[in-house]
Design an enzyme around this catalytic site. Structure first.
Site, PDB file in Angstrom:
ATOM      1  N   SER A 179      30.214 -25.479  -7.282  1.00 45.14           N
ATOM      2  CA  SER A 179      31.082 -26.234  -6.370  1.00 45.14           C
ATOM      3  C   SER A 179      32.507 -26.169  -6.895  1.00 45.14           C
ATOM      4  O   SER A 179      32.801 -26.666  -7.984  1.00 45.14           O
ATOM      5  CB  SER A 179      30.643 -27.697  -6.307  1.00 45.14           C
ATOM      6  OG  SER A 179      31.698 -28.463  -5.755  1.00 45.14           O
ATOM      7  N   HIS A 235      30.277 -22.789  -3.344  1.00 44.07           N
ATOM      8  CA  HIS A 235      30.074 -24.042  -2.605  1.00 44.07           C
ATOM      9  C   HIS A 235      31.433 -24.705  -2.378  1.00 44.07           C
ATOM     10  O   HIS A 235      32.191 -24.926  -3.323  1.00 44.07           O
ATOM     11  CB  HIS A 235      29.133 -24.968  -3.374  1.00 44.07           C
ATOM     12  CG  HIS A 235      28.768 -26.217  -2.635  1.00 44.07           C
ATOM     13  ND1 HIS A 235      27.823 -26.236  -1.628  1.00 44.07           N
ATOM     14  CD2 HIS A 235      29.229 -27.492  -2.731  1.00 44.07           C
ATOM     15  CE1 HIS A 235      27.713 -27.471  -1.153  1.00 44.07           C
ATOM     16  NE2 HIS A 235      28.560 -28.258  -1.805  1.00 44.07           N
ATOM     17  N   ASP A 242      33.409 -27.823  -0.811  1.00 48.95           N
ATOM     18  CA  ASP A 242      33.267 -29.223  -0.378  1.00 48.95           C
ATOM     19  C   ASP A 242      34.471 -29.694   0.435  1.00 48.95           C
ATOM     20  O   ASP A 242      35.583 -29.787  -0.089  1.00 48.95           O
ATOM     21  CB  ASP A 242      33.115 -30.129  -1.607  1.00 48.95           C
ATOM     22  CG  ASP A 242      31.738 -30.021  -2.228  1.00 48.95           C
ATOM     23  OD1 ASP A 242      30.739 -30.143  -1.486  1.00 48.95           O
ATOM     24  OD2 ASP A 242      31.654 -29.812  -3.459  1.00 48.95           O
ATOM     25  N   MET A 278      36.126 -32.742   2.362  1.00 44.12           N
ATOM     26  CA  MET A 278      36.081 -34.211   2.474  1.00 44.12           C
ATOM     27  C   MET A 278      37.312 -34.702   3.221  1.00 44.12           C
ATOM     28  O   MET A 278      38.410 -34.181   3.032  1.00 44.12           O
ATOM     29  CB  MET A 278      36.048 -34.838   1.082  1.00 44.12           C
ATOM     30  CG  MET A 278      34.898 -34.350   0.219  1.00 44.12           C
ATOM     31  SD  MET A 278      34.839 -35.221  -1.354  1.00 44.12           S
ATOM     32  CE  MET A 278      33.531 -34.311  -2.182  1.00 44.12           C
ATOM     33  N   HIS A 299      30.367 -27.149   2.974  1.00 42.37           N
ATOM     34  CA  HIS A 299      29.680 -28.437   3.087  1.00 42.37           C
ATOM     35  C   HIS A 299      30.661 -29.422   3.701  1.00 42.37           C
ATOM     36  O   HIS A 299      31.596 -29.862   3.036  1.00 42.37           O
ATOM     37  CB  HIS A 299      29.230 -28.877   1.670  1.00 42.37           C
ATOM     38  CG  HIS A 299      28.655 -30.246   1.609  1.00 42.37           C
ATOM     39  ND1 HIS A 299      28.433 -30.904   0.406  1.00 42.37           N
ATOM     40  CD2 HIS A 299      28.247 -31.106   2.575  1.00 42.37           C
ATOM     41  CE1 HIS A 299      27.921 -32.090   0.643  1.00 42.37           C
ATOM     42  NE2 HIS A 299      27.807 -32.249   1.951  1.00 42.37           N
ATOM     43  N   MET A 345      31.897 -32.778   4.846  1.00 40.34           N
ATOM     44  CA  MET A 345      31.760 -34.229   4.741  1.00 40.34           C
ATOM     45  C   MET A 345      32.894 -34.806   5.567  1.00 40.34           C
ATOM     46  O   MET A 345      33.844 -35.396   5.036  1.00 40.34           O
ATOM     47  CB  MET A 345      31.831 -34.660   3.270  1.00 40.34           C
ATOM     48  CG  MET A 345      30.572 -34.281   2.489  1.00 40.34           C
ATOM     49  SD  MET A 345      30.803 -34.280   0.701  1.00 40.34           S
ATOM     50  CE  MET A 345      31.428 -32.604   0.471  1.00 40.34           C
ATOM     51  N   MET A 365      21.253 -34.129  -0.723  1.00 37.48           N
ATOM     52  CA  MET A 365      22.204 -34.692  -1.682  1.00 37.48           C
ATOM     53  C   MET A 365      21.426 -35.480  -2.724  1.00 37.48           C
ATOM     54  O   MET A 365      20.640 -36.368  -2.388  1.00 37.48           O
ATOM     55  CB  MET A 365      23.181 -35.655  -0.975  1.00 37.48           C
ATOM     56  CG  MET A 365      24.134 -35.026   0.015  1.00 37.48           C
ATOM     57  SD  MET A 365      25.170 -33.723  -0.647  1.00 37.48           S
ATOM     58  CE  MET A 365      26.052 -34.567  -1.971  1.00 37.48           C
ATOM     59  N   ASP A 395      22.295 -30.652  -4.146  1.00 34.94           N
ATOM     60  CA  ASP A 395      23.707 -30.834  -4.468  1.00 34.94           C
ATOM     61  C   ASP A 395      23.947 -32.193  -5.125  1.00 34.94           C
ATOM     62  O   ASP A 395      23.718 -33.230  -4.514  1.00 34.94           O
ATOM     63  CB  ASP A 395      24.524 -30.730  -3.166  1.00 34.94           C
ATOM     64  CG  ASP A 395      26.025 -30.796  -3.386  1.00 34.94           C
ATOM     65  OD1 ASP A 395      26.473 -30.855  -4.540  1.00 34.94           O
ATOM     66  OD2 ASP A 395      26.759 -30.791  -2.376  1.00 34.94           O
TER      67      ASP A 395
HETATM   68  C1  DX5 Z   1      29.672 -34.274  -3.792  1.00 36.05           C
HETATM   69  C2  DX5 Z   1      29.748 -32.794  -3.545  1.00 36.05           C
HETATM   70  C3  DX5 Z   1      29.169 -31.959  -4.612  1.00 36.05           C
HETATM   71  C4  DX5 Z   1      29.793 -32.082  -5.974  1.00 36.05           C
HETATM   72  C5  DX5 Z   1      28.820 -31.642  -7.023  1.00 36.05           C
HETATM   73  O1  DX5 Z   1      30.026 -34.951  -2.640  1.00 36.05           O
HETATM   74  O2  DX5 Z   1      29.099 -32.477  -2.341  1.00 36.05           O
HETATM   75  O3  DX5 Z   1      29.129 -30.586  -4.206  1.00 36.05           O
HETATM   76  O4  DX5 Z   1      30.963 -31.340  -6.101  1.00 36.05           O
HETATM   77  O5  DX5 Z   1      29.383 -31.874  -8.272  1.00 36.05           O
HETATM   78  P1  DX5 Z   1      28.513 -32.128  -9.595  1.00 36.05           P
HETATM   79  O6  DX5 Z   1      27.722 -30.893  -9.796  1.00 36.05           O
HETATM   80  O7  DX5 Z   1      29.538 -32.375 -10.631  1.00 36.05           O
HETATM   81  O8  DX5 Z   1      27.627 -33.308  -9.292  1.00 36.05           O
HETATM   82 ZN    ZN Z   2      28.739 -30.344  -1.789  1.00 36.20          ZN
END
Ligand code: DX5
Ligand code: ZN
Length: 230
Positions: A9, A34, A36, A38, A68, A70, A139, A177
């Site tokens: 990620s 990956h 993310d 947000m 991903h 969010m 998750m 994840d």
């Molecule tokens: C959290 C993200 C993850 C996160 C994982 O909302 O979706 O992808 O970056 O990070 P680690 O591996 O540090 O838990």
């Molecule tokens: Zn993620």
């Protein structure tokens, strides 16, 4: 060995050098990037969007990019990620008014589609859309931040998801994840996951290794995965 995929990620990468960071993890043996997204609305954090995905493609990244989302709502931003070169696009069912339609929109755009389940979200929503998902993401932390601890109950849920996938007969990837580390990846794989997101475990490893090479931690993951079922 099963076809396990490691997906660092980039949330935990150095954003000032994002292209180079992605090149380095891929060079070190990672399979998927990956990504993310947000929105400071669906989750209490704000990260990166389609412009950065497009920039990585223009930089020369050819590996699959696993977006991903969010964000809420999701439909407006999906075409932008399709145009930006996403490979997978996953979203949280709570963030779409019409889950079936959103899944179709992703596939019609030529991307692989998927649903993401928060720790407290039941898998029952999958029942009537198994034919429309290419990937199921569980998750193992509450979404919004990297560096949190793996929630052990997710192992139970992984087994349940694995059973649903196997019984469906569809070719669906089961992704995990949150809080995945060298010391738990084997157990997570044995519970049924085949794609592993790891943020802090990968990008924080650089402090004890030569500058920007992630070989060591990715090799450790592979070594653990080689022990699965043994
Ligand atoms: C959290 C993200 C993850 C996160 C994982 O909302 O979706 O992808 O970056 O990070 P680690 O591996 O540090 O838990
Ligand atoms: Zn993620």
């Amino acid at each position: 060995m099963a076809d396990f995929k490691i997906a660092p990620s980039i949330l935990a990468a150095d954003f000032a050098r994002i292209g180079e960071e992605v090149d380095n993890v891929i060079k070190s043996g990672a399979d998927v990037v990956h990504f993310d997204v947000m929105d400071n609305h669906y989750v209490p954090n704000l990260t990166i969007g389609p412009l950065v995905c497009d920039a990585l493609r223009k930089h020369g990244v050819t590996a699959d990019i696993d977006v991903h989302l969010m964000v809420k709502p999701v439909d407006r931003i999906i075409p932008d990620f399709i145009d930006a070169g996403a490979s997978y696009i996953t979203f949280h069912p709570e963030a779409s008014e019409h889950i079936d339609r959103t899944l179709q929109m992703i596939r019609e755009g030529g991307c692989k589609s998927g649903l993401v389940f928060n720790p407290a979200t039941p898998l029952s929503i999958l029942k009537h859309v198994m034919d429309k998902v290419d990937i199921i993401l569980l998750m193992s932390v509450n979404p919004g931040f990297g560096g949190q601890s793996f929630i052990p109950e997710t192992l139970v849920k992984l087994r349940e998801a694995r059973k649903m996938i196997d019984e469906s007969g569809y070719d669906i990837t089961l992704e995990i994840d949150g809080g995945v580390k060298v010391d738990n990846i084997k157990e997570v794989a044995e519970a049924g996951a085949d794609m592993f997101v790891a943020g802090s475990a990968v990008f924080n490893a650089k402090n004890d290794k030569d500058a920007d090479v992630y070989n060591t931690v990715i090799k450790q993951f592979r070594d653990e995965l080689a022990k699965v079922g043994k």
